[in-house]
Structure formats: structure tokens, C-alpha cells
Write a protein that holds these residues in place. Sequence first.
Motif, PDB file in Angstrom:
ATOM      1  N   LYS A  41      72.931  24.290  42.381  1.00  0.00           N
ATOM      2  CA  LYS A  41      74.508  25.530  42.844  1.00  0.00           C
ATOM      3  C   LYS A  41      74.058  25.333  44.198  1.00  0.00           C
ATOM      4  O   LYS A  41      75.154  25.874  45.502  1.00  0.00           O
ATOM      5  CB  LYS A  41      75.064  26.430  42.329  1.00  0.00           C
ATOM      6  N   ASN A  42      73.181  24.985  44.832  1.00  0.00           N
ATOM      7  CA  ASN A  42      72.476  25.492  46.473  1.00  0.00           C
ATOM      8  C   ASN A  42      72.528  24.606  46.801  1.00  0.00           C
ATOM      9  O   ASN A  42      72.877  22.964  46.660  1.00  0.00           O
ATOM     10  CB  ASN A  42      71.295  25.111  46.391  1.00  0.00           C
ATOM     11  N   PRO A  43      73.924  24.683  48.288  1.00  0.00           N
ATOM     12  CA  PRO A  43      74.782  23.737  49.603  1.00  0.00           C
ATOM     13  C   PRO A  43      74.066  23.005  49.675  1.00  0.00           C
ATOM     14  O   PRO A  43      74.307  21.650  49.996  1.00  0.00           O
ATOM     15  CB  PRO A  43      75.376  24.776  50.082  1.00  0.00           C
ATOM     16  N   LEU A  44      72.897  23.012  50.458  1.00  0.00           N
ATOM     17  CA  LEU A  44      72.239  22.008  51.088  1.00  0.00           C
ATOM     18  C   LEU A  44      71.424  21.054  50.063  1.00  0.00           C
ATOM     19  O   LEU A  44      70.977  19.924  50.305  1.00  0.00           O
ATOM     20  CB  LEU A  44      70.964  22.940  51.357  1.00  0.00           C
ATOM     21  N   ILE A  45      71.051  21.858  48.728  1.00  0.00           N
ATOM     22  CA  ILE A  45      70.572  20.510  48.170  1.00  0.00           C
ATOM     23  C   ILE A  45      71.798  19.285  47.540  1.00  0.00           C
ATOM     24  O   ILE A  45      71.026  18.243  46.676  1.00  0.00           O
ATOM     25  CB  ILE A  45      69.905  20.965  47.043  1.00  0.00           C
ATOM     26  N   LYS A  46      72.637  19.921  46.851  1.00  0.00           N
ATOM     27  CA  LYS A  46      74.478  19.511  46.703  1.00  0.00           C
ATOM     28  C   LYS A  46      74.223  18.448  48.247  1.00  0.00           C
ATOM     29  O   LYS A  46      74.526  17.203  47.734  1.00  0.00           O
ATOM     30  CB  LYS A  46      75.322  20.289  46.505  1.00  0.00           C
ATOM     31  N   MET A  47      74.801  19.268  49.295  1.00  0.00           N
ATOM     32  CA  MET A  47      74.646  17.843  50.040  1.00  0.00           C
ATOM     33  C   MET A  47      73.566  16.465  49.770  1.00  0.00           C
ATOM     34  O   MET A  47      74.629  15.611  50.470  1.00  0.00           O
ATOM     35  CB  MET A  47      74.496  18.758  51.391  1.00  0.00           C
ATOM     36  N   THR A  48      72.585  16.864  50.310  1.00  0.00           N
ATOM     37  CA  THR A  48      71.648  15.648  49.957  1.00  0.00           C
ATOM     38  C   THR A  48      71.554  15.087  48.466  1.00  0.00           C
ATOM     39  O   THR A  48      71.950  13.432  49.118  1.00  0.00           O
ATOM     40  CB  THR A  48      69.702  16.615  49.670  1.00  0.00           C
ATOM     41  N   MET A  49      72.115  15.871  47.853  1.00  0.00           N
ATOM     42  CA  MET A  49      72.003  14.743  46.629  1.00  0.00           C
ATOM     43  C   MET A  49      73.659  13.900  46.596  1.00  0.00           C
ATOM     44  O   MET A  49      73.916  12.672  46.594  1.00  0.00           O
ATOM     45  CB  MET A  49      72.376  15.309  45.354  1.00  0.00           C
ATOM     46  N   GLU A 111      66.615  26.663  65.258  1.00  0.00           N
ATOM     47  CA  GLU A 111      65.319  27.221  65.102  1.00  0.00           C
ATOM     48  C   GLU A 111      65.289  26.996  63.588  1.00  0.00           C
ATOM     49  O   GLU A 111      64.341  27.120  62.774  1.00  0.00           O
ATOM     50  CB  GLU A 111      64.310  28.419  65.478  1.00  0.00           C
ATOM     51  N   LEU A 112      66.713  27.711  62.468  1.00  0.00           N
ATOM     52  CA  LEU A 112      66.127  27.405  60.891  1.00  0.00           C
ATOM     53  C   LEU A 112      66.059  26.328  60.113  1.00  0.00           C
ATOM     54  O   LEU A 112      66.617  25.412  60.967  1.00  0.00           O
ATOM     55  CB  LEU A 112      67.695  28.368  60.472  1.00  0.00           C
ATOM     56  N   PHE A 113      65.213  26.319  59.152  1.00  0.00           N
ATOM     57  CA  PHE A 113      64.781  25.549  58.400  1.00  0.00           C
ATOM     58  C   PHE A 113      66.734  24.166  58.017  1.00  0.00           C
ATOM     59  O   PHE A 113      66.518  23.213  58.768  1.00  0.00           O
ATOM     60  CB  PHE A 113      64.040  25.703  57.040  1.00  0.00           C
ATOM     61  N   ALA A 114      66.858  24.874  57.858  1.00  0.00           N
ATOM     62  CA  ALA A 114      68.546  24.727  56.684  1.00  0.00           C
ATOM     63  C   ALA A 114      69.114  23.923  58.186  1.00  0.00           C
ATOM     64  O   ALA A 114      70.060  22.790  57.940  1.00  0.00           O
ATOM     65  CB  ALA A 114      69.478  25.500  56.555  1.00  0.00           C
ATOM     66  N   THR A 115      69.523  23.800  59.225  1.00  0.00           N
ATOM     67  CA  THR A 115      69.857  24.202  60.210  1.00  0.00           C
ATOM     68  C   THR A 115      69.528  22.458  61.119  1.00  0.00           C
ATOM     69  O   THR A 115      70.039  21.631  60.710  1.00  0.00           O
ATOM     70  CB  THR A 115      70.402  24.844  61.781  1.00  0.00           C
ATOM     71  N   LYS A 116      68.066  22.829  60.923  1.00  0.00           N
ATOM     72  CA  LYS A 116      67.457  21.418  61.258  1.00  0.00           C
ATOM     73  C   LYS A 116      67.240  20.228  60.541  1.00  0.00           C
ATOM     74  O   LYS A 116      66.711  19.600  60.944  1.00  0.00           O
ATOM     75  CB  LYS A 116      66.113  22.138  61.879  1.00  0.00           C
ATOM     76  N   TYR A 117      66.957  20.621  59.563  1.00  0.00           N
ATOM     77  CA  TYR A 117      66.887  20.097  58.017  1.00  0.00           C
ATOM     78  C   TYR A 117      68.594  19.603  57.884  1.00  0.00           C
ATOM     79  O   TYR A 117      68.218  17.784  58.051  1.00  0.00           O
ATOM     80  CB  TYR A 117      67.269  20.238  56.576  1.00  0.00           C
ATOM     81  N   VAL A 118      69.614  19.312  58.644  1.00  0.00           N
ATOM     82  CA  VAL A 118      71.137  18.907  59.108  1.00  0.00           C
ATOM     83  C   VAL A 118      71.052  18.018  59.622  1.00  0.00           C
ATOM     84  O   VAL A 118      71.714  17.091  59.930  1.00  0.00           O
ATOM     85  CB  VAL A 118      72.009  19.543  58.235  1.00  0.00           C
ATOM     86  N   LEU A 119      71.063  19.037  60.615  1.00  0.00           N
ATOM     87  CA  LEU A 119      70.688  17.488  61.657  1.00  0.00           C
ATOM     88  C   LEU A 119      70.170  16.653  62.288  1.00  0.00           C
ATOM     89  O   LEU A 119      70.383  15.735  62.644  1.00  0.00           O
ATOM     90  CB  LEU A 119      70.037  18.841  63.471  1.00  0.00           C
ATOM     91  N   SER A 120      69.116  16.782  61.825  1.00  0.00           N
ATOM     92  CA  SER A 120      67.988  15.683  61.588  1.00  0.00           C
ATOM     93  C   SER A 120      68.473  14.383  60.774  1.00  0.00           C
ATOM     94  O   SER A 120      68.201  12.983  61.527  1.00  0.00           O
ATOM     95  CB  SER A 120      66.516  15.775  61.226  1.00  0.00           C
ATOM     96  N   TYR A 121      68.862  14.825  59.635  1.00  0.00           N
ATOM     97  CA  TYR A 121      69.895  13.845  59.243  1.00  0.00           C
ATOM     98  C   TYR A 121      70.870  13.246  59.928  1.00  0.00           C
ATOM     99  O   TYR A 121      71.320  12.005  60.199  1.00  0.00           O
ATOM    100  CB  TYR A 121      70.199  14.489  58.273  1.00  0.00           C
TER     101      TYR A 121
END
Length: 147
Positions: A41-49, A111-121
Motif C-alpha cells: 500500500k506504500n505510495p512510493l513502491i506503488k509508483m515504482t511498480m 534532501e529526503l530520500f523519497a523526494t530525491k528518488y522521484v526526482l531522479s526518475y
Amino acid sequence: MAKGEKKPAEQSNQFLKIIRDWQKLEDETIKFSDDMLKKTKNPLIKMTMEMIKHDSQKHKVMQQMLIDSVTKQALILSPDDLNNLGDGLNRHMEAEARSVELADEALKNSELFATKYVLSYLIADEQKHHNLLSKLEDLKKATVFVT
Ligand SMILES: [Fe+2]
Ligand SMILES: [Fe+2]
């Protein structure tokens, strides 16, 4: 094709086999994405998938286009095809370049992992858009038109 001209490598059975094997793998990655989507149900994992799933579906269509270009109708790009777009191509390319700049700037301000993760994509995607368009724009300037 003129007589005596060498066939392009794409006409080989090996090329078709590679693309077909790869295309089959896309079905597996779509299935893996679906499995994982059911488990979280995690939004970040869901987005990735979701992104990988959509990309895989897109890859299948593109691979089919390559297969058809060998087995049915060759793909061609003429100078007219590009010239008919007017300055639209250039303006689109500039907008994508500006998107890369903004995305880079956002990354610098995060600086947050989640933000940087989405932005790098997103940065990778925007760069990809820009590169695709600039390859077409370069082709317009080329004196010898290659297909
Ligand atoms: Fe893929
Ligand atoms: Fe874009």
C-alpha cells in the motif's frame, strides 16, 4: 533495395530472435509489477511498480514496431517528415531542456530520500525526452540523410 547491396543486420534471424525474447520478458516484468502492487500500500513502491509496468507495456509496443519493420514494412524517415513539423520540434526540445533544468534545481533543493528518488526518475525521463527530440533535430541538419 538495389541489387548487390548488403542486407541490414536487422534482416537477420538473430535480430528478430533477440527482440522477440526481450518482448516475452516484458510480460514477466509486467507480472512481477502486478504481484508487487498487490503486496503493498506504500505510495512510493506503488509508483515504482506502476511506472515499470507502464514502461514495459510501452516497450512491448515499441518492440512490436521493430519486429514489424523487419517482417512487414520498413520504417523510414524523410527530411519532409521532419520539415513538416516546422519549428515545433525545436520549441518542444527547448521546453524539455527547461524541464531538465527545473528538475535539477528541485533536486538541489531537496534532501529526503523519497523526494530525491522521484526526482531522479523524472530527471532521467526529461533528459530522455530532450535527447530523443535533439536526435531528430540533428537529423534535420545532416547533409546526408540516413534511415
Ligand atoms: Fe522493458
Ligand atoms: Fe518531458
